[in-house]
Scaffold this motif. Structure first.
Motif, short mmCIF file in Angstrom:
data_model
loop_
_atom_site.label_atom_id
_atom_site.label_comp_id
_atom_site.label_asym_id
_atom_site.label_seq_id
_atom_site.Cartn_x
_atom_site.Cartn_y
_atom_site.Cartn_z
N UNK A 86 0.82 -1.21 0.00
CA UNK A 86 0.00 0.00 0.00
C UNK A 86 0.85 1.26 0.00
N UNK A 87 0.19 2.36 -0.33
CA UNK A 87 0.68 3.70 -0.05
C UNK A 87 -0.45 4.43 0.67
N UNK A 88 -0.19 5.66 1.13
CA UNK A 88 -1.28 6.38 1.80
C UNK A 88 -1.17 7.87 1.54
N UNK A 89 -2.33 8.51 1.72
CA UNK A 89 -2.46 9.95 1.52
C UNK A 89 -2.23 10.62 2.87
N UNK A 90 -1.14 11.41 3.01
CA UNK A 90 -0.74 11.86 4.34
C UNK A 90 -1.37 13.17 4.81
N UNK A 91 -2.61 13.42 4.42
CA UNK A 91 -3.25 14.66 4.86
C UNK A 91 -4.11 14.40 6.11
#
Length: 342
Positions: A86-91
């Motif tokens: 996975x990757x993730x949206x860091x907001x």
């Protein structure tokens, strides 16, 4: 899998990195624990490293471009499994302001980013909200998967600029974001994608990724060259991907009448002087582009059509984070994306 402690890097004073242990928290029902496999150094990390990021005073953890494996997750998470890549949206958004309630969370009145709140990805583990976690397709490795985040920044900026078939576009700055913007503009139908930078090596790579014209603006006056190329008309759209007064002015002054400049760069010195009359005489438009909003899925799809491996130029283990940052900061190294592999 039980994990008690993690290790994370932070900048504690200009150009000085330290590591600290942190307790892996008990996960909330909507959270995911990710074992970091790759984390890329971003331009904003370099601003922090220099102690000059306008929104991140030291000390601050760094890293927000990452890819890794799901280790465990909260009871309410149903769309992920242990071992998922996975990757993730860091907001971080509030979810309650008008923008959030209308689905435009990128305009959240309280928006922040995980690294500014101590959850940097220059670490061996990171916790993320499940709704911001995205599975990586097979065509993305960990090293290229962590570049989905900057590709999402570029995707968002190009969407904001509404690039159309046949337009002429100027991109100032051939860093990773600038080259990604160029590649996406070409795929959107731009006729000419002009990229300007001081580095011949970066400009050569920009050509490989879709730029039709490159200009070394350290050797050639950019405004004069654009006037020649466009027969005095100016470009339809421009993107500023550097963060300096001089490049902001270039993005404005090279536009045709009624043209649009999109500003992406982070300005260490936010107070600049611009020729205000240009807005009146040429009716130009200038807008900003920050982060992303519903852009990660699109960026993941676009990544299949871009040679993402080209961006990866250097790799270091986590304990050499200081060296990795110094490499990324030094223009003589020829770095584009420096990857940290915990």
């Amino acid at each position: 899998m039980s994990v008690e402690k993690g290790l994370r890097g932070r900048v504690y004073e200009p150009e000085k990195v330290e590591f600290f242990e942190f307790d892996i928290p008990v996960l909330k029902e909507d959270e995911v624990l990710i074992k970091v496999k790759s984390s890329a150094i971003c331009g904003s990390d370099l601003h922090i490293f220099k102690g000059k990021h306008p929104s991140a005073p030291l000390p601050v953890t760094i890293g927000h471009e990452m890819a890794g494996d799901v280790v465990r997750f909260g009871a309410g998470v149903t769309n992920l499994a242990e071992g998922d890549r996975v990757t993730f949206e860091p907001c971080i958004v509030c979810g309650t302001c008008d923008a959030c309630l209308h689905g435009t969370y990128g305009y959240c009145e309280n928006i922040s980013y995980t690294y500014r709140n101590g959850e940097g990805t220059m670490a061996n583990y990171v916790v993320a909200k499940a709704k911001y976690v995205y599975q990586l397709p097979d065509y993305l490795t960990y090293d290229t998967g962590c570049l989905v985040e900057p590709l999402s920044v570029a995707t968002h900026a190009v969407k904001r600029a509404n690039i159309r078939i046949g337009e002429t576009v100027l991109i100032i700055g051939a860093g990773a974001i600038g080259m990604m913007v160029g590649a996406i503009c070409r795929k959107c139908g731009a006729k000419d994608v002009i990229i300007a930078d001081f580095s011949d090596e970066r400009l050569a790579m920009a050509k490989e990724l879709g730029a039709t014209i490159t200009i070394n603006s350290g050797k050639i006056d950019l405004e004069e060259e654009i006037a020649k190329l466009t027969k005095g008309k100016g470009v339809d759209k421009s993107f500023e991907c550097v963060g300096r007064e001089s490049t902001f002015l270039q993005a404005m002054m090279t536009l045709r009448r009624n043209g649009l400049a999109t500003i992406i760069g982070i300005f260490e010195n936010p107070n600049i002087t611009i020729p205000a009359s240009r807005f009146v005489t040429h009716e130009i438009h200038v807008q900003g582009a920050q982060g992303y909003c519903w852009d990660f899925d699109d960026a993941i799809s676009i990544a299949k059509e871009i040679d993402m491996e080209k961006f990866v130029t250097h790799k270091y283990p986590l304990d050499q984070l200081q060296q990795g940052l110094e490499t990324a900061l030094n223009p003589r190294t020829g770095s584009i994306k420096v990857i940290i592999n915990p």
